[in-house]
Scaffold this motif. Structure first.
Motif, short mmCIF file in Angstrom:
data_model
loop_
_atom_site.label_atom_id
_atom_site.label_comp_id
_atom_site.label_asym_id
_atom_site.label_seq_id
_atom_site.Cartn_x
_atom_site.Cartn_y
_atom_site.Cartn_z
N GLU A 1 -10.66 1.90 -4.66
CA GLU A 1 -10.56 0.57 -5.25
C GLU A 1 -11.95 -0.01 -5.53
O GLU A 1 -12.17 -0.64 -6.58
CB GLU A 1 -9.77 -0.35 -4.33
CG GLU A 1 -8.28 -0.03 -4.27
CD GLU A 1 -7.52 -0.94 -3.32
OE1 GLU A 1 -6.42 -1.40 -3.69
OE2 GLU A 1 -8.03 -1.18 -2.20
N THR B 1 -8.19 -4.10 -7.47
CA THR B 1 -7.25 -3.95 -6.36
C THR B 1 -6.03 -3.21 -6.87
O THR B 1 -5.34 -3.69 -7.78
CB THR B 1 -6.83 -5.32 -5.79
OG1 THR B 1 -8.01 -6.01 -5.34
CG2 THR B 1 -5.85 -5.16 -4.65
N SER C 1 -1.09 -4.05 -3.23
CA SER C 1 -0.87 -5.24 -2.41
C SER C 1 -0.40 -4.76 -1.06
O SER C 1 0.55 -3.96 -0.98
CB SER C 1 0.19 -6.15 -3.04
OG SER C 1 -0.26 -6.66 -4.27
N THR D 1 -0.22 -3.04 -7.51
CA THR D 1 -0.48 -4.22 -8.33
C THR D 1 -0.23 -3.84 -9.79
O THR D 1 0.03 -2.67 -10.11
CB THR D 1 -1.93 -4.69 -8.17
OG1 THR D 1 -2.80 -3.63 -8.62
CG2 THR D 1 -2.24 -5.03 -6.71
#
Length: 293
Positions: A42, A48, A51, A60
């Motif tokens: 990441e 990102t 989650s 995400t």
């Protein structure tokens, strides 16, 4: 395997199973190592991708888009490696799904010859009578009977087998041998995934007979129905291959052999839209050749 490639493979599996630990175990990584790899990925990507909650991880929006690209890249890389070797040698991991009877009776006995041809290939065999989720379970090819519940899958027909009815000699001595489909109404019929419906249809010489039976015993696995029939619990429906050994040994007897009880198609099933792994394609070709002998 370098860290970036390992991270991409881990990301692809975690994105499907929704769990870093499970994805890490598949790749031989501990949970802390898996979490560190994903965090490093990441950071390198600059987005990102997951989650995180205490119970699961979910992609995400950026992660879902990235997953689509990454899976295509990994599949293409596997194909490129295979072509570059130019030897037909297969490497890596092949994940295969199969129903229990088909796996025990048709696939596993033939594995030694295939593994001997490809000693660098690792095979994970998922043996279950439920229809697996090819995507979340990371299955490269699944061998399934009958119509496909997943419309997003791509199928290749391997063989078609007759559906048959069998019972033990002891059961038939006690209850009598059915000579007409209508006789089944007076017998115990074991239901299973091979024929979950209580309604059977038969055909012979242009005639069609439909009969509804009462089932005192229901099984969630086909092997259970065969075992139940051997134990004298009733008449079981199955594919011919699922009962071949018992028929040859005399443990089971075929019922109504001159009536057509339909057939069961065996398909090799792949995730639609994905490049088929060379190993999945090779194993399917191998199995087709073996089954059609």
């Amino acid at each position: 395997m370098n860290d970036r490639l390992a991270a991409l493979k881990l990301f692809a599996r975690a994105g499907r199973v929704g769990n870093f630990s499970s994805a890490g175990r598949e790749l031989g990584l501990s949970q802390p190592s898996a979490s560190r790899l994903i965090a490093a990925l990441e950071a390198e990507v600059g987005a990102t991708l997951f989650s995180r909650t205490t119970r699961a991880v979910t992609l995400t929006e950026a992660g879902a888009t990235y997953l689509t690209r990454v899976e295509a890249i990994l599949a293409a890389l596997d194909e490129a490696d295979h072509e570059a070797r130019g030897t037909g040698e297969l490497r890596g991991v092949l994940r295969v799904g199969t129903p229990i009877s088909f796996g025990l009776r048709e696939i596993i006995p033939r594995l030694p010859a295939f593994i001997k041809q490809h000693p660098a290939l690792k095979i994970d065999l998922l043996v279950t009578d439920r229809y697996p989720d090819l995507v979340t379970e990371g299955i490269d090819v699944s061998f399934q009977f009958g119509a496909l519940p997943d419309s997003s899958a791509t199928a290749r027909k391997l063989i078609r087998q007759p559906r048959i009815l069998t019972a033990s000699p002891d059961y038939l001595r006690e209850r009598g041998t059915p000579t007409m489909p209508s006789d089944l109404a007076h017998h115990s019929v074991i239901t299973s995934p091979a024929h979950p419906s209580p309604t059977f249809s038969f055909a012979k010489d242009g005639r069609v007979a439909t009969i509804r039976v009462e089932s005192q015993l229901s099984m969630t696995v086909n092997e259970g129905a065969i075992t139940g029939a051997k134990a004298g619990l009733g008449i079981a429906a199955s594919s011919l291959s699922s009962a071949r050994a018992e028929l040859e040994s005399g443990a089971l007897v075929r019922i109504l052999p001159d009536w057509d009880c339909g057939s069961m198609e065996v398909n090799a099933v792949f995730v639609s839209g994905k490049i088929i792994k060379p190993a999945a394609r090779a194993f399917t070709d191998f199995l087709v050749g073996e089954l059609r002998r």
